[in-house]
Design an enzyme around this catalytic site. Sequence first.
Site, PDB file in Angstrom:
ATOM      1  N   CYS A 185       0.873  -1.178   0.000  1.00 22.77           N
ATOM      2  CA  CYS A 185       0.000   0.000   0.000  1.00 22.77           C
ATOM      3  C   CYS A 185       0.902   1.218   0.000  1.00 22.77           C
ATOM      4  CB  CYS A 185      -0.841   0.033   1.270  1.00 22.77           C
ATOM      5  SG  CYS A 185      -1.803  -1.449   1.530  1.00 22.77           S
TER       6      CYS A 185
ATOM      7  N   LYS B 232      -1.469  -6.868 -19.890  1.00 17.12           N
ATOM      8  CA  LYS B 232      -1.008  -7.587 -18.701  1.00 17.12           C
ATOM      9  C   LYS B 232      -1.864  -8.823 -18.446  1.00 17.12           C
ATOM     10  CE  LYS B 232       0.930  -7.236 -14.265  1.00 17.12           C
ATOM     11  NZ  LYS B 232       2.014  -8.104 -14.728  1.00 17.12           N
TER      12      LYS B 232
HETATM   13  O1  M6R Z   1      -3.716 -12.134 -14.264  1.00 14.34           O
HETATM   14  P1  M6R Z   1      -3.432 -13.528 -14.755  1.00 14.34           P
HETATM   15  O2  M6R Z   1      -2.406 -14.222 -13.956  1.00 14.34           O
HETATM   16  O3  M6R Z   1      -4.677 -14.341 -14.888  1.00 14.34           O
HETATM   17  O4  M6R Z   1      -2.851 -13.318 -16.211  1.00 14.34           O
HETATM   18  C1  M6R Z   1      -2.523 -14.416 -17.003  1.00 14.34           C
HETATM   19  C2  M6R Z   1      -1.677 -14.031 -18.192  1.00 14.34           C
HETATM   20  O5  M6R Z   1      -2.375 -13.122 -18.987  1.00 14.34           O
HETATM   21  C3  M6R Z   1      -0.360 -13.411 -17.761  1.00 14.34           C
HETATM   22  O6  M6R Z   1       0.381 -14.311 -17.009  1.00 14.34           O
HETATM   23  C4  M6R Z   1       0.480 -12.963 -18.984  1.00 14.34           C
HETATM   24  O7  M6R Z   1       0.864 -14.088 -19.709  1.00 14.34           O
HETATM   25  C5  M6R Z   1       1.681 -12.136 -18.501  1.00 14.34           C
HETATM   26  N1  M6R Z   1       1.865 -11.026 -19.342  1.00 14.34           N
HETATM   27  C6  M6R Z   1       2.946 -12.909 -18.429  1.00 14.34           C
HETATM   28  O8  M6R Z   1       4.093 -12.166 -18.342  1.00 14.34           O
END
Ligand code: M6R
Length: 607
Positions: free
Chosen positions: A2, A602
Site C-alpha cells: 500500500c 497484462k
Molecule cells: O492475471 P493472470 O495471472 O490471470 O494473467 C494471465 C496471463 O495473462 C499473464 O500471465 C500474462 O501471460 C503475462 N503477461 C505474463 O508475463
Amino acid sequence: MCGIFGCLVKDKDVAPLILAGLKRLEYRGYDSCGEATIHEGKLFVKKGVGEIDKVHAELGLDDLPGEIGIGHTRWATHGAPTRENAHPHTDCEGKIAVVHNGIIENFLELRKELEAKGHVFKSKTDTEVVPHLIEEFMKEGLGFQEAVIEAVRKLRGSFALAIIYAGFEGMACVKMESPLVLGVGRDGIYVASDIPAFLPYTNVVIQLKDGDVAFIRPDGFRIYNFIKGREVKRKPRTIDWSADMAEREGYPHFMLKEIHEQPRCLKNTLRLDRRYLTMMADLISSAEEAFMVACGTSYHACLASSYAMSRLAKKAVHPVIASEFVENYGSFVGPRTVLLAVSQSGETADTLEAVRHARERGATILGVTNVLGSKLTRMARVYVCQQSGPEIGVAATKTYTAQLSVLTQLAVIMAERRGKIGHVEAEDLWDWIHKLPDLAESVIEVTEKDIIRLAEEHVGVEKFAFVGSGINLATALEGRLKLLEIAYAPSIATSSLDGVTAGCLGKGSTAIFVCPSSSPDRKRLLDEACMARDHGLNVIALAEEGDEEVKEASDEQLVLPVPPELPEVLSPLPFILPLQMFAYYVSVKRGLNPDKPRNLAKSVTVK
Ligand code: M6R
C-alpha cells in the site's frame, strides 16, 4: 503493498499535500484510500472505496483542517476493499489514527485479547489492532510515545506505520520490513512509502531501518529503535533522482524493480494464514478429480506445482490452460471436482470462464490471486491472496515466484495431511521454503553482472531454445515466454532437445539448459547440451555452484549460488530468476521498452 504518506508542515493545512502525495503513490494500491489530520486537539478522518480521484470527488479529501496528517492508498491484504477496511483506522474513542503497509501476522490473537478487554473493532483488517493496542497502553497510564513503542513491540510481521493522536502535536512513524522513508524539508517533515511521494518538497532523505520509530514534532524529530531499545541517529542523504526515476526507486524500468522486489514478495508469502492453505489442501485431497486452471505465467506456476503435488502429496492435480478447460473437461465436472484457479489479476476472462462453468456444475472453486476483491475472490469458496502488491510491468515476474511459493506450500501441506511425507522430510522442506527469499536475493545479486554481459553478447542472436525437464519444463516455458514477450525473440521451450530441432535452429542460435543437480534427467540434459553444441548452437547452462559436469557440456555457465541439496521441487524458483533478468537485459540492449511490450496486455479480461 500500500502507499503511506504523512507530513507535518508549519503554518499550512496539509490535507492537499497528502492528497498529492497519495496520487504519486497510487501505483502501490488503489482499491480505497483515506486521510486523517489533527487540528486543535481533534482528529479528523475521511476515507472511501475506489481510486483516489473518485474518493476525492465524493468526499473532498483536501479540505481536512490541520498541519499534521497522514494518508493511505490501499492494496487490500486482509479484508475486502470496503469503506470499513480502508485506512486510516482508529481506536474506540476516535483519537488515534493509523495507516499501515505490510502484514501483521499475529493480529488475530491480538484482536481476541483486545476484544476481551472491551475494544470494539470496525474492520476486518490486521491494521486495526494497532490503534486499539496503543489506546490500551495509554489506558494503563503510558504517554502516547511510550504506548506506541510498547504496541509495536507486540506486533509480528511486516509493518510500516504512520500514527497520529489528537493529544500529541506530531506523528509517530514505524518501520519493520516494509519500506518507509523520511523527507526533511525546510518547512516540514514528510514520511512516505517511497521517495517520489515527497520529492516535489524535498530531496533530503532519511532511510529508516527495521525497528525504527521516528517521533516527528514541529521542532524536529528523534528516532528510537525498538529492537535495540535505544535512541539512534540516521544520516540524511541528498538524492538527485528525477521524479520519474524516483517512482521506480531509481530503477530504469518497473520490470527490473519488480525483479529485485522478489525476495520481499517471497517473504510475504511466508506470512499467509495457514488455515486457508490447509482448507484448500483438504478440499483438493478429498476431490475425486482436481484441476488447476490458469493462463500464461500463472499456468506455468500451475504446471510446476502440479509436479510438486504429485511428487510430494501423491495427488494428481491436472494443470489445464484455462481456455482449454470447458471444451475438454467441462462435460464431466461435477460436485466432486475441485478447481483451483490461479490468476494474478483475478480477472482473466478465460480463467473466470472455466471457474463459472465448473461452479455451475457444482464444483468447489479455490483461488490463488494477487488482487483481493477481484472477481476470482468473489467466486472462490476459499482463496489465498499472494501479497505481492501491484505489478506494473506487463511481464509477470514477482507474481510468478510468489505463486510458486504459495502453491509449493500448498503441496507440502497436502503431503503432510495425506501422510505421504514423514515429519523429517516435511521439516526439511519447510526449512528450505523459509530460505527461499534469501536464496532469491543472492541469486539476483550474484548473477546479474554475468547476465548483463550475456545479454550484450546475445543482442543479435535470432533464435533461442529453452530446455528444462520435469518440474523445470515450467522454468523453460516461463523463461521463453519472458524473452518472447519483451525481446520479441522467436524461441521454443521443450523438455528434450532432439537433433532435428537443434538442426532446424541451426548455427548461431542459443540453447539455454536448466540443469539443477537434483534433476533426475540430468544425464540426458547434459548429453543433449553436447549434441546441441555439435550442431553449432551456443549452449548456456544454468547450474549450481561447484557443478563441474555442466562445464564440459556447455559454452557458458550461469552459476547460481544455490546449494546442490536444494530439493528439486523447489528448484523452479531460483532457476527462473536469471531467465527473467536475461529477457529484461536482452530487451533493453535491443533498445526496446520492457515495461511496454507491443501487442500485449497484462491480463486479458475480455474474451
Ligand atoms: O492475471 P493472470 O495471472 O490471470 O494473467 C494471465 C496471463 O495473462 C499473464 O500471465 C500474462 O501471460 C503475462 N503477461 C505474463 O508475463
